[in-house]
Design a protein around this motif. Structure first.
Motif, PDB file in Angstrom:
ATOM      1  N   THR A   1      68.248   4.606  43.058  1.00  0.00           N
ATOM      2  CA  THR A   1      68.048   5.820  42.276  1.00  0.00           C
ATOM      3  C   THR A   1      66.929   6.657  42.879  1.00  0.00           C
ATOM      4  O   THR A   1      65.843   6.141  43.139  1.00  0.00           O
ATOM      5  CB  THR A   1      67.673   5.483  40.814  1.00  0.00           C
ATOM      6  N   VAL A   2      67.193   7.935  43.098  1.00  0.00           N
ATOM      7  CA  VAL A   2      66.136   8.894  43.423  1.00  0.00           C
ATOM      8  C   VAL A   2      65.835   9.645  42.133  1.00  0.00           C
ATOM      9  O   VAL A   2      66.727  10.221  41.518  1.00  0.00           O
ATOM     10  CB  VAL A   2      66.580   9.886  44.519  1.00  0.00           C
ATOM     11  N   HIS A   3      64.573   9.610  41.711  1.00  0.00           N
ATOM     12  CA  HIS A   3      64.235  10.192  40.414  1.00  0.00           C
ATOM     13  C   HIS A   3      62.878  10.889  40.469  1.00  0.00           C
ATOM     14  O   HIS A   3      62.044  10.604  41.337  1.00  0.00           O
ATOM     15  CB  HIS A   3      64.209   9.096  39.339  1.00  0.00           C
TER      16      HIS A   3
ATOM     17  N   GLY B   1      61.237   8.831  34.800  1.00  0.00           N
ATOM     18  CA  GLY B   1      61.523  10.243  35.020  1.00  0.00           C
ATOM     19  C   GLY B   1      63.008  10.546  35.145  1.00  0.00           C
ATOM     20  O   GLY B   1      63.837   9.651  35.288  1.00  0.00           O
ATOM     21  N   ASP B   2      63.345  11.826  35.114  1.00  0.00           N
ATOM     22  CA  ASP B   2      64.747  12.260  35.201  1.00  0.00           C
ATOM     23  C   ASP B   2      65.372  11.844  36.528  1.00  0.00           C
ATOM     24  O   ASP B   2      64.730  11.881  37.575  1.00  0.00           O
ATOM     25  CB  ASP B   2      64.846  13.783  35.053  1.00  0.00           C
TER      26      ASP B   2
ATOM     27  N   GLN C   1      69.754  23.453  43.876  1.00  0.00           N
ATOM     28  CA  GLN C   1      71.050  22.986  43.368  1.00  0.00           C
ATOM     29  C   GLN C   1      70.913  21.642  42.646  1.00  0.00           C
ATOM     30  O   GLN C   1      71.811  20.814  42.685  1.00  0.00           O
ATOM     31  CB  GLN C   1      72.043  22.840  44.528  1.00  0.00           C
ATOM     32  N   VAL C   2      69.806  21.432  41.989  1.00  0.00           N
ATOM     33  CA  VAL C   2      69.582  20.150  41.324  1.00  0.00           C
ATOM     34  C   VAL C   2      69.994  20.208  39.861  1.00  0.00           C
ATOM     35  O   VAL C   2      69.882  21.244  39.203  1.00  0.00           O
ATOM     36  CB  VAL C   2      68.098  19.717  41.416  1.00  0.00           C
ATOM     37  N   HIS C   3      70.497  19.056  39.364  1.00  0.00           N
ATOM     38  CA  HIS C   3      70.878  18.928  37.962  1.00  0.00           C
ATOM     39  C   HIS C   3      70.357  17.577  37.460  1.00  0.00           C
ATOM     40  O   HIS C   3      71.122  16.618  37.311  1.00  0.00           O
ATOM     41  CB  HIS C   3      72.393  19.022  37.800  1.00  0.00           C
ATOM     42  N   PRO C   4      69.065  17.493  37.197  1.00  0.00           N
ATOM     43  CA  PRO C   4      68.483  16.207  36.786  1.00  0.00           C
ATOM     44  C   PRO C   4      69.091  15.694  35.480  1.00  0.00           C
ATOM     45  O   PRO C   4      69.436  16.479  34.585  1.00  0.00           O
ATOM     46  CB  PRO C   4      66.991  16.540  36.609  1.00  0.00           C
ATOM     47  N   ILE C   5      69.214  14.372  35.383  1.00  0.00           N
ATOM     48  CA  ILE C   5      69.766  13.726  34.192  1.00  0.00           C
ATOM     49  C   ILE C   5      68.656  12.904  33.534  1.00  0.00           C
ATOM     50  O   ILE C   5      68.033  12.055  34.168  1.00  0.00           O
ATOM     51  CB  ILE C   5      70.942  12.808  34.564  1.00  0.00           C
TER      52      ILE C   5
END
Length: 216
Positions: free
Chosen positions: A110-112, A121-122, A163-167
């Motif tokens: 995971t990259v977060h 973190g997200d 273009q990021v969409h953090p979850i």
């Protein structure tokens, strides 16, 4: 030993010393002559002043423990970390051990984004790794690093291109473990030996080459 490996590479040259893999970030910066700084405490005022001098848009953390807010607040875009599990599962220490100990079928990377809780973190990018019968901590760690290296480049590129969409992590799914005890490590070694017991005869392999372009 990292410095011995580096010196052998330099002295013996690539014709004799054939290993092209770096043992650590330290060897990479030595080989590429990248400036690096050794600090006593990555959260103290001296480290903070050093980081501010570079005025970074983004911090990428490696093998990090606790990061305090005085450091986290410096980069405008945030801080990224690479964690060797499918967060929020197996946050915390020695994730590859616990994945194997609990007989999971898959692990991941995971990259977060990082906050003061580090692994909470997200999530920016997450990819799965199938666990095979002969996998152990070393093989999972190596596969995770190889995949994670590509993911970190992908994450930085996404941030650069906006273009990021953090979850957001579902903390209700989080599992967190500490360092394994000696007893638990012995139990895992026993479990892994059971999984890879040798068959009664050698494994017969048939290699089918459908094209001779690279086959010989």
């Amino acid at each position: 030993d990292i410095k011995t490996h580096y010196l052998l590479r330099k002295i013996l040259t690539s014709r004799i010393f054939r290993s092209k893999k770096y043992l650590s970030v330290e060897e990479l910066v030595l080989d590429k002559k990248i400036p690096f700084f050794v600090v006593v405490d990555h959260n103290n005022k001296k480290s903070e002043d050093l980081i501010r001098r570079f005025n970074p848009d983004l911090l990428v953390l490696t093998n990090t423990r606790l990061i305090k807010q005085n450091i986290l607040s410096i980069p405008g875009t945030g801080c990224l970390n690479l964690h060797g599990s499918l967060l929020p599962k197996y946050a915390g220490l020695d994730s590859n051990f616990w994945v194997l100990f609990n007989k999971e079928n898959q692990s991941g990377v995971t990259v977060h984004f990082v906050n003061e809780k580090l692994d909470a973190g997200d999530i920016l990018i997450q990819k799965k790794i199938t666990i095979w019968p002969r996998d152990n901590q070393k093989t999972l760690y190596r596969r995770g690093l190889e995949l994670g290296r590509e993911m970190m480049v992908e994450a930085v590129t996404q941030l650069e291109q906006n273009q990021v969409h953090p979850i957001q992590q579902d903390i209700g799914l989080a599992t967190k473990f500490s360092w394994p005890t000696k007893v638990e490590r012995r139990l895992l070694r026993s479990k892994l030996r059971e999984k890879v017991k040798s068959p009664s005869r050698p494994l017969r392999v048939l290699h089918i080459i459908t094209r001779l372009v690279k086959g010989g």
